[in-house]
Design an enzyme around this catalytic site. Structure first.
Site, short mmCIF file in Angstrom:
data_model
loop_
_atom_site.label_atom_id
_atom_site.label_comp_id
_atom_site.label_asym_id
_atom_site.label_seq_id
_atom_site.Cartn_x
_atom_site.Cartn_y
_atom_site.Cartn_z
NE ARG A 171 -3.59 -2.44 0.24
CZ ARG A 171 -3.17 -3.56 -0.37
NH1 ARG A 171 -2.14 -3.53 -1.19
NH2 ARG A 171 -3.82 -4.68 -0.21
CB SER A 220 -8.30 -1.04 4.61
OG SER A 220 -8.76 -2.31 4.22
CD GLU A 301 -5.06 0.47 2.85
OE1 GLU A 301 -4.63 -0.34 3.70
OE2 GLU A 301 -5.76 0.14 1.88
#
Ligand SMILES: Cc1cc2nc3c(=O)[nH]c(=O)nc-3n(C[C@H](O)[C@H](O)[C@H](O)COP(=O)(O)OP(=O)(O)OC[C@H]3O[C@@H](n4cnc5c(N)ncnc54)[C@H](O)[C@@H]3O)c2cc1C
Length: 309
Positions: A171, A220, A301
């Site tokens: 990520r 998320s 995130e």
């Protein structure tokens, strides 16, 4: 002096004071000073070359991974249009514009008998967002399928980047913040079209079961901690962030109109009237609790952009 009066003449459209937050998946947050929708690559390049250096420039895809803060976004927000959403297949290679939806790329690959891109069907963003986030699920991420991509910098210079040059990790990518992705070449693997489509249908079913995909959410909220962070906290290396959130009483926790989902407690939800600051406060409360109990500083995130209200 307004931002607009300092901007170069373009073929595309400028719109002032756009309620940007409302267009995000969370449907809350402030306005953008100016939104610019370029007609094509050349128009975008012309804009970047001639936009005064002191005016901040931002870009978004379909805003499925952002909180736009209540005070709004200064400068210019670029929203790419249809010209940037083309998908083409040549042999085993799928070329997709930055605004092509991940799910459409997976579908076109399947129709052309190409496997390997099914994971994209589970991510509700655009290819540009997927490149910036090294998005992924079910064990595959962008870095595994990317051949190369094209980006343009704040001065209008074009760059072609390979996954190695992009420093893609979980990520995260090591690409300058001002780069705007324009398109990507992805590699597929020949397979039976019907089998690829069946796997896509399976992913859809799994998502429906495990995630609050019909809510106002941003996916998320926090990235999973690294194996090192987990081992320092005396936790097993396969511990997921949702388990930490669950253990600090995060599931269903509410601040104002923001709530951690009961269904998947790493997903944050706008239950109706949340402000961006409700969402951010709730996230920070979770981070503080996890830090206190496990000594782990969770990494957001979701990107938080703009000024606090
Ligand atoms: C229900 C739900 C489920 C999700 N599941 C997953 C999942 O399984 N896996 C996963 O990885 N993510 C998941 N996400 C998060 C999100 O969909 C991904 O991160 C996606 O890649 C973001 O794409 P976007 O177009 O929405 O980007 P945006 O939210 O618009 O932007 C995200 C970031 O990318 C940047 N960006 C966007 N376009 C460009 C561009 N052209 N050039 C440069 N930078 C750009 C923005 O500046 C911003 O920093 C989920 C989200 C939701 C709402």
């Amino acid at each position: 002096m307004s931002v607009l009066s300092s901007l170069p003449q373009v073929l595309g459209r400028y719109t002032e004071n756009v309620a940007l937050g409302k267009k995000s998946w969370f449907t809350c947050g402030g306005a953008a000073d100016v939104v610019f929708k370029p007609t094509d690559h050349e128009d975008l390049q012309h804009f970047l070359k001639n936009c005064p250096a002191d005016i901040p420039v931002h870009v978004f895809g379909v805003m499925s991974n952002v909180i736009i803060r209540d005070g709004g976004v200064r400068g210019v927000v670029i929203r790419l249009g249809r010209e940037f959403s083309k998908i083409e297949v040549e042999g085993d290679i799928v070329s997709a514009g930055a605004l092509a939806l991940d799910a459409n790329v997976a579908q076109v690959a399947a129709e052309n008998g190409l496997a390997g891109l099914e994971f994209l069907s589970g991510i509700p963003g655009s290819i540009g967002g997927a490149l910036r986030m090294n998005a992924g699920c079910y064990g595959t991420e962008m870095k595994d399928v990317l051949i190369e991509c094209e980006a343009i910098d704040r001065q209008g210079q074009i760059h072609v980047l390979t996954p190695d040059e992009m420093g893609m990790t979980y990520r995260h990518v090591e690409v300058p913040a001002d780069y705007i992705f324009l398109k990507a070449k992805l590699k597929g693997v020949p397979d039976e079209a019907e089998e690829v489509k069946a796997r896509i249908a399976q992913i859809k079913e799994q998502r429906e079961e495990s995630q609050p995909i019909r809510e106002k959410t941003g996916g998320s909220t926090f990235a999973n901690p690294s194996a090192l962070e987990l081992s320092q906290a005396g936790l097993s290396p396969d511990t997921k962030v949702w388990q930490l959130i669950d253990q600090v009483g995060g599931r269903g926790l509410k601040i104002g109109g923001a709530m951690m989902s009961e269904k998947h407690c790493n997903f944050m939800i706008n239950t109706g009237e949340a402000s961006a600051s409700d969402l951010e406060e709730l996230g920070e409360e979770i981070r503080a609790r996890v830090l206190k109990k496990f000594g782990i500083a969770l990494r957001w995130e979701i990107k938080r952009i703009g000024e606090k209200g």
